[in-house]
Design an enzyme around this catalytic site. Structure first.
Site, PDB file in Angstrom:
ATOM      1  N   LYS A  88      -7.648   5.481 -19.716  1.00  0.00           N
ATOM      2  CA  LYS A  88      -7.952   5.936 -21.069  1.00  0.00           C
ATOM      3  C   LYS A  88      -6.734   5.779 -21.991  1.00  0.00           C
ATOM      4  CE  LYS A  88     -11.965   7.119 -19.255  1.00  0.00           C
ATOM      5  NZ  LYS A  88     -11.770   7.128 -17.801  1.00  0.00           N
ATOM      6  N   TYR A  96     -16.177  16.287 -17.044  1.00  0.00           N
ATOM      7  CA  TYR A  96     -16.595  14.906 -16.848  1.00  0.00           C
ATOM      8  C   TYR A  96     -17.628  14.826 -15.732  1.00  0.00           C
ATOM      9  CZ  TYR A  96     -16.303  10.058 -15.289  1.00  0.00           C
ATOM     10  OH  TYR A  96     -16.610   8.781 -14.886  1.00  0.00           O
ATOM     11  N   ARG A 110       0.842  -1.196   0.000  1.00  0.00           N
ATOM     12  CA  ARG A 110       0.000   0.000   0.000  1.00  0.00           C
ATOM     13  C   ARG A 110       0.875   1.243   0.000  1.00  0.00           C
ATOM     14  NH1 ARG A 110      -1.461   2.293   4.537  1.00  0.00           N
ATOM     15  NH2 ARG A 110      -1.713   0.331   5.672  1.00  0.00           N
ATOM     16  N   ASP A 151      -6.772  18.406 -15.813  1.00  0.00           N
ATOM     17  CA  ASP A 151      -7.069  17.030 -16.200  1.00  0.00           C
ATOM     18  C   ASP A 151      -6.628  16.868 -17.649  1.00  0.00           C
ATOM     19  OD1 ASP A 151      -8.196  14.631 -17.064  1.00  0.00           O
ATOM     20  OD2 ASP A 151      -9.996  14.861 -15.847  1.00  0.00           O
TER      21      ASP A 151
END
Length: 403
Positions: free
Chosen positions: A202, A104, A51, A177
């Site tokens: 993406k 978005y 982690r 972004d």
């Protein structure tokens, strides 16, 4: 790697030196949760628990930082996890942010439905209008200006350099972004942005087989005027830079990229430049065809000279991307019918894969903005143009648009 290496070279080699033990040219998948320590606190390479850090994830982070021209990157389980970590770290309750009027739907939902309850307020502003952004910054103290360029789904273009200047003069952080463009087409950090956000699902991953996100920083230390020191008063991090604060939040909340997901994303990054060149060529041809089609009312693609952001896109992008949106003269039901008629364009959400996708934003990816200032036209169709034979894609769209 050196700062003089080209993008394609960095995509293949940055953070990806051959394995020192076996000579493997591809970074191994360290599918492991914990690491042997050489005595208490004697960590090998700084790894103790996956982690907190994993060598495969580190390789991806080093590569992404190099591609964006940044100093550090953090890889997350999703793009939304990256956004959440950034907002929680930079902002505090009672802070104010600016978000695009075309963004978005998941980003809007995070600000409007999650962080509003936390005490974070936001205003919606057209980020393509620098004067409008400056006016909002002057009207109220703002912690963060959030930008997409191109925007999703209307593909507006924001002037990153001008917005960075405006944000910094107001003591705010500029976050971009960069998912739609990818670092191959645009590097916001070199234009003055402070942080870049990616859904690595993406174009970076590129094959519709992995979900992930990333943050890339221009500098590890930023002025205290744009950081939420009050939130960190009890953490012992009040005097540390933004990179360490983000890493602390990421480790504390745990939304990290798994090693196999990091490996898949890193594999996709190697071919990013070649894929993006083809995405852009296909998208340009499709946009040109749609702009002349009698059933189409309007086409949104920054590569078209008629696009209001075309000049700015030319100045800050290598090419214009693989996303195309358009409106139909016959209205919403015609848009829905078109989405259901294609043979090669798959009806589905997401974007940036090698295969072409088609969707109806108003009922799919942007349903969460219905009734808000971000509501999209019902007659809008969004395309993620893949890398198939472009003539086949053009024929598919023509038959889908036929009466």
């Amino acid at each position: 790697m050196t700062s003089h290496d080209g993008f394609e070279t960095l995509a293949i080699h940055a953070g990806q030196e051959p394995d020192p033990v076996t000579g493997a040219v591809v970074p191994p998948i360290y599918q492991v949760s914990t690491y042997k320590q050489d005595g208490v606190g004697g960590l090998r390479g700084g790894y103790e628990y996956s982690r907190s850090g994993n060598p495969t994830r580190t390789a991806l982070e080093q590569c992404l930082a190099a591609l964006e021209g940044g100093v550090r990157a953090l890889a997350f389980a999703s793009g939304m996890a990256a956004e959440d970590c950034l907002i929680r770290t930079v902002c505090s309750p009672s802070d104010h942010v600016l978000i695009p009027n075309d963004a978005y739907g998941g980003t809007y939902r995070l600000f409007a439905r999650v962080f509003t309850g936390w005490g974070l307020s936001h205003d919606v502003v057209p980020v393509a209008d620098v004067a409008a952004v400056r006016a909002r910054l002057a009207a109220r103290k703002t912690a963060m200006v959030w930008v997409e360029t191109p925007t999703n789904p209307l593909l507006s273009i924001a002037d990153i350099r001008a917005l960075a200047q405006a944000a910094h003069e107001a003591g705010a952080l500029l976050v971009v972004d960069n998912t739609f463009a990818s670092p191959y087409l645009q590097q916001p950090l070199t234009l003055g942005a402070d942080v870049v956000v990616h859904s690595t699902t993406k174009y970076l991953g590129g094959h519709s087989d992995v979900v992930g996100g990333a943050l890339v920083l221009a500098d590890t230390v930023l002025a205290d005027t744009v950081l939420a020191d009050t939130v960190l008063a009890d953490t012992g991090l009040a005097d540390t830079g933004l990179a360490e604060r983000l890493a602390f939040t990421q480790n504390a909340t745990g939304a990290v990229a798994g090693p196999f997901d990091a490996w898949l994303t890193l594999r996709g990054v190697k071919t990013l430049a070649a894929r993006m060149d083809r995405h852009c060529r296909n998208a340009m041809r499709i946009a040109q065809m749609l702009s002349e089609h009698p059933a189409v009312a309007e086409v949104f693609y920054p590569g078209l000279a008629s696009h209001p952001g075309h000049k700015t896109a030319q100045e800050q992008m290598r090419a214009f991307g693989g996303m195309v949106s358009f409106r139909l003269l016959a209205g919403e039901e015609a848009a829905v019918r078109t989405c259901g008629r294609t043979r090669l364009f798959t009806l589905g959400e997401s974007l940036g894969g090698v295969e072409s996708l088609i969707e109806h934003p108003g009922r799919m990816t942007h349903a969460s903005v219905a009734g808000s200032a971000l509501e999209v036209p019902g007659d809008l169709v969004r395309l993620s143009v893949g890398i198939e034979d472009c003539d086949d894609l053009l024929d598919d769209l023509r038959q889908a648009l036929a009466d």
